[in-house]
Motif scaffolding. Structure first.
Motif, short mmCIF file in Angstrom:
data_model
loop_
_atom_site.label_atom_id
_atom_site.label_comp_id
_atom_site.label_asym_id
_atom_site.label_seq_id
_atom_site.Cartn_x
_atom_site.Cartn_y
_atom_site.Cartn_z
N LEU A 33 0.85 -1.19 0.00
CA LEU A 33 0.00 0.00 0.00
C LEU A 33 0.88 1.24 0.00
N VAL A 186 -9.94 0.65 7.60
CA VAL A 186 -8.56 0.20 7.76
C VAL A 186 -8.49 -1.32 7.68
N SER A 187 -9.40 -2.01 8.36
CA SER A 187 -9.41 -3.47 8.34
C SER A 187 -9.66 -4.00 6.93
N VAL A 189 -9.05 -2.55 3.99
CA VAL A 189 -7.92 -2.30 3.09
C VAL A 189 -6.74 -3.19 3.46
N ARG A 190 -6.50 -3.39 4.74
CA ARG A 190 -5.42 -4.30 5.14
C ARG A 190 -5.66 -5.71 4.62
N GLN A 191 -6.91 -6.17 4.69
CA GLN A 191 -7.22 -7.51 4.19
C GLN A 191 -6.94 -7.62 2.70
N ALA A 193 -4.84 -5.85 0.88
CA ALA A 193 -3.39 -5.85 0.64
C ALA A 193 -2.79 -7.21 1.00
N ALA A 194 -3.27 -7.83 2.09
CA ALA A 194 -2.78 -9.14 2.49
C ALA A 194 -3.08 -10.19 1.44
N GLU A 211 -1.19 4.30 9.84
CA GLU A 211 -1.76 2.98 10.12
C GLU A 211 -1.62 2.04 8.93
N LEU A 212 -1.76 2.56 7.72
CA LEU A 212 -1.93 1.70 6.55
C LEU A 212 -0.71 1.61 5.63
N ASP A 214 2.62 1.21 3.55
CA ASP A 214 3.93 0.56 3.53
C ASP A 214 4.99 1.51 2.98
#
Length: 249
Positions: A33, A186-187, A189-191, A193-194, A211-212, A214
């Motif tokens: 990200l 946030v949760s 978008v993190r998922q 990206a994972a 928080e998000l 990289d």
């Protein structure tokens, strides 16, 4: 880090005498990200518009999997797996939530599209999964215009999710969200990206960026001033001064 999925090389755009984007280079990698950060008018949304073909570049290249997509139409670029959101959301206000998401994959939903019932079930499953992941299942039959502001924001992301796009370009998707909705975002978008989605995010809230992100690419007056680790960028006094209105000479 794996090879970039999308690369920008020497991208340049002028509007009359205004240099909106100046010789920008940037790489977007799978599962990474990248946040585009900079003051208002830095050229961030214009860069998105150049990547997606909404406006033509004066010079430079946009490469997807190493092949140029510069000059392609926005709908063609979208079908190659580059999806984006807009600050003004651009929802179909009188259509239901479910219809809005289905419309995002309309090119696979034509009546003469091959695949029959199996393909139709796959489309329906993609829509329902997008609604579930964005927390909109209960609002599926509500009109977009009747949603609360935060839910409209999530609907714009649900439309992207349903397409299965490999690259997400998100233009201030968390602006105006309350704390609970921000945590949901946030949760989500993190998922993504994972799962390997390549994400580039324009965001003015530095807490969300921290928080998000990289990586951060810092733009000012259309030029990329820096790119790298978020902590390094956000600790640079010159860049932070520019962000908060202290102009360069």
């Amino acid at each position: 880090m794996s090879a970039p999925l999308l690369s920008v090389r020497g991208l340049d755009k002028k509007f009359g005498g205004l240099a909106a984007v100046q010789q920008v280079d940037m790489d977007l990698h799978p599962g990474v990200l990248t946040a585009l950060v900079g003051p208002n008018g830095a050229g961030k949304t214009t860069l998105f518009n150049l990547i997606t073909g909404n406006i033509p570049a004066d010079s430079g290249e946009v490469l997807l999997d190493g092949a140029s997509i510069r000059g392609r139409s926005p709908h063609h670029i979208a079908r190659l797996g580059v999806a984006r959101s807009f600050q003004d959301l651009r929802l179909f206000a009188r259509m239901t939530v479910r219809e809005n998401v289905l419309a995002a994959i309309e090119h696979t939903a034509w009546l003469w599209q091959p695949g029959g019932r199996s393909a139709r079930r796959a489309r329906e499953a993609a829509v329902e999964q997008a609604l579930e992941r964005t927390g909109l299942t209960a609002q599926a039959n509500a009109r977009a215009m009747d949603l609360a502001y935060a839910e409209r924001k999530f609907l714009s992301v649900a439309r992207i999710l349903a397409t299965g796009s490999r690259i997400w370009l998100l233009d201030e998707p968390a602006s105006g969200l309350d704390l609970h909705s921000r945590a949901r975002f946030v949760s989500l978008v993190r998922q993504a990206a994972a799962e390997g989605v390549t994400i580039c995010l324009i965001e003015h809230n530095l807490d969300i960026v921290t928080e998000l992100a990289d990586r951060i690419a810092f733009l000012d007056r259309g030029a990329k001033l820096a790119e790298g680790d978020p902590q390094d960028i956000l600790r640079d006094p010159e860049l932070i001064g520019i962000y908060f209105g202290e102009r360069r000479t």
